[in-house]
Design an enzyme around this catalytic site. Structure first.
Site, mmCIF file in Angstrom:
data_model
loop_
_atom_site.group_PDB
_atom_site.id
_atom_site.type_symbol
_atom_site.label_atom_id
_atom_site.label_comp_id
_atom_site.label_asym_id
_atom_site.label_seq_id
_atom_site.Cartn_x
_atom_site.Cartn_y
_atom_site.Cartn_z
ATOM 1 N N ASP A 71 -1.806 -5.661 9.168
ATOM 2 C CA ASP A 71 -3.011 -5.876 9.919
ATOM 3 C C ASP A 71 -3.440 -7.421 10.335
ATOM 4 O O ASP A 71 -3.613 -7.660 11.477
ATOM 5 C CB ASP A 71 -4.155 -5.519 9.393
ATOM 6 N N GLU B 299 -3.991 -4.238 -4.745
ATOM 7 C CA GLU B 299 -3.638 -4.030 -3.340
ATOM 8 C C GLU B 299 -2.511 -4.870 -3.046
ATOM 9 O O GLU B 299 -1.627 -4.338 -2.473
ATOM 10 C CB GLU B 299 -4.728 -4.063 -2.433
HETATM 11 C C1 GLC Z 1 -4.969 -2.033 5.116
HETATM 12 C C2 GLC Z 1 -3.416 -2.396 5.243
HETATM 13 C C3 GLC Z 1 -2.724 -1.227 5.752
HETATM 14 C C4 GLC Z 1 -2.947 -0.001 4.797
HETATM 15 C C5 GLC Z 1 -4.505 0.078 4.629
HETATM 16 C C6 GLC Z 1 -4.816 1.263 3.429
HETATM 17 O O1 GLC Z 1 -5.516 -1.814 6.240
HETATM 18 O O2 GLC Z 1 -3.073 -3.534 6.038
HETATM 19 O O3 GLC Z 1 -1.340 -1.569 5.717
HETATM 20 O O4 GLC Z 1 -2.392 1.127 5.201
HETATM 21 O O5 GLC Z 1 -4.944 -0.950 4.082
HETATM 22 O O6 GLC Z 1 -4.189 0.805 2.285
#
Ligand code: GLC
Length: 422
Positions: free
Chosen positions: A164, A394
């Protein structure tokens, strides 16, 4: 065999705890809905101890597929005030509510894995249904997201890339007009340290792009034509090429010759087209702006998906391996999302340095398949050590190994179960 039975148990518990009945939230709090590519990776994790649940995860995901073929990036199965932008902001008019954009097409590759692990029966009804969904989704990409006709993938929102906040999008985002955005309340910084999240001016641009899509009534042809953000993403281009190869295997197994012919043509087109992303100076494939034609010039973890996609001349691959060697010289843990020293590098900030295990996994798979088992093993070992030292975060700092973003993260747990913890 797990390398650590206690972590194995914890990983399973995370998936079970994040299970909301047929779908899994990425993490409690920060991401309270179903995310597209997260679910695909989560299915790999479930498959190690509950095969039926693995299939269900992706069946629930494709149940929200749009009539035009798009599989949305978020499905809002239930209300949750703790997330912005929620369903009323997207206003896609769908039941269940979804966002209006997509995410990386990894589903066909994972579907093939699930199916092969169960004996590869060409008549398997669950595979056949999901195959049709993947084919429709790939056709959606081919129809709406290939403006140059060279088999690559254009994104119309940086959130589609899954990376993102990568600095690859900075220049294109800087041109997005935010004057009409209006007030809104972010929620992400209420869950995690703001130093790990995008800055406010960046968030305003994300919202402005979303608002453009909404004003178009989520007409994907119009958005692809006139959207304020249009980039060819190296990651999605590589992943779709790889996914087309896997979908082709499923088409052939079922004797779907028409689709097989179509997929072979797409694969050849993408193989030829990939050089449009090659940046000779950087010695890597880099994302490139459709509007200005400019290459980001940034080597990110997605650049190394070339091996996963099976592209590159010998000389190109040698330069990619040289880049990997260089990165390994500065990062304690592979594979950082951005190389240290690059513009905007920050080892703690969202996609500007931290390690994401799902990308590492695909890169390592590709390296192993293309004859670089040593590099694949190094990435796998570093990934396991990150979980062992920090837990199921994460993402992780490539310098200190500290966890960043949300804790007890589903796809990180899945990567332990299906890959680095084995
Ligand atoms: C963030 C990440 C994306 C992912 C989401 C949920 O937005 O950038 O890649 O799918 O989190 O984990």
């Amino acid at each position: 065999m797990s390398r650590n039975p206690d972590l194995e148990r914890q990983a399973r518990e995370i998936l079970i705890r994040n299970d909301r009945g047929g779908y899994t939230v990425p993490t409690h709090g920060l991401y309270p809905f179903q995310w597209n590519w997260d679910s695909a990776f989560v299915a790999l994790g479930f498959a190690t101890f509950d095969r039926d649940r693995a299939w269900r995860e992706i069946e629930t995901l494709v149940s929200a597929q749009w009539a035009d073929g798009m599989i949305p990036h978020i499905i809002f199965h239930q209300q949750d005030e703790g997330y912005f932008p929620g369903p009323e902001v997207w206003a896609t008019g769908r039941t269940p509510p979804t966002s209006g954009i997509t995410q990386p097409p990894v589903l066909a590759t994972i579907l093939r894995q699930l199916w092969e692990a169960e004996g590869a029966d060409p008549a398997c009804p669950r595979m056949r249904a999901l195959y049709r969904a993947c084919l429709a989704s790939h056709r959606w990409f081919h129809t709406f997201r290939d403006p140059l006709g060279n088999g690559l993938v254009m994104v119309t929102h940086n959130w589609e890339t899954g990376r993102d906040n990568s600095s690859e999008w900075d220049d294109a985002l800087a041109r997005v007009d935010t004057a009409a955005v209006g007030p809104y309340q972010r929620r992400d910084t209420g869950h995690v340290d703001a130093a790990m999240r995008p800055r406010q001016e960046e968030y305003d641009r994300y919202v402005a792009i979303l608002q453009f899509g909404r004003e178009c009534g989520w007409d994907h042809a119009a958005i692809a034509d006139r959207g304020p953000f249009r980039m060819i993403d190296v990651g999605m281009s590589m992943m779709l090429l790889r996914a087309n190869r896997d979908l082709l295997a499923l088409a052939e197994a079922q004797g779907d010759y028409e689709a097989a012919g179509e997929l072979r043509a797409r694969i050849a087109l993408s193989e030829r087209g990939m050089d449009w992303l090659w940046n000779e100076e950087a010695g890597a494939y880099c994302s490139r702006d459709v509007i200005t034609g400019e290459s980001s010039g940034l080597v990110t973890n997605a650049s190394f998906l070339a091996f996963y996609a099976g592209v590159g001349s010998e000389a190109q691959r040698a330069r990619l391996i040289a880049a990997l060697e260089r990165i390994a010289g500065s990062a304690r843990y592979l594979l950082p999302s951005l190389e240290a020293g690059s513009r905007a590098y920050d080892h703690r900030r969202y996609w500007r340095g931290p390690v994401w295990l799902v990308v590492s996994y695909m890169v390592a798979e590709g390296l192993a398949q293309q004859g670089h088992a040593d590099w694949a093993e190094r990435i796998r070992e570093d990934s396991a050590r990150l979980i062992e030292t920090a837990g199921f975060y994460e993402s992780f700092s490539p310098e200190t190994g500290e966890g960043s973003g949300g804790p007890d993260f589903s796809w990180t747990a899945a990567m332990w179960l299906a890959w680095c913890g084995r």
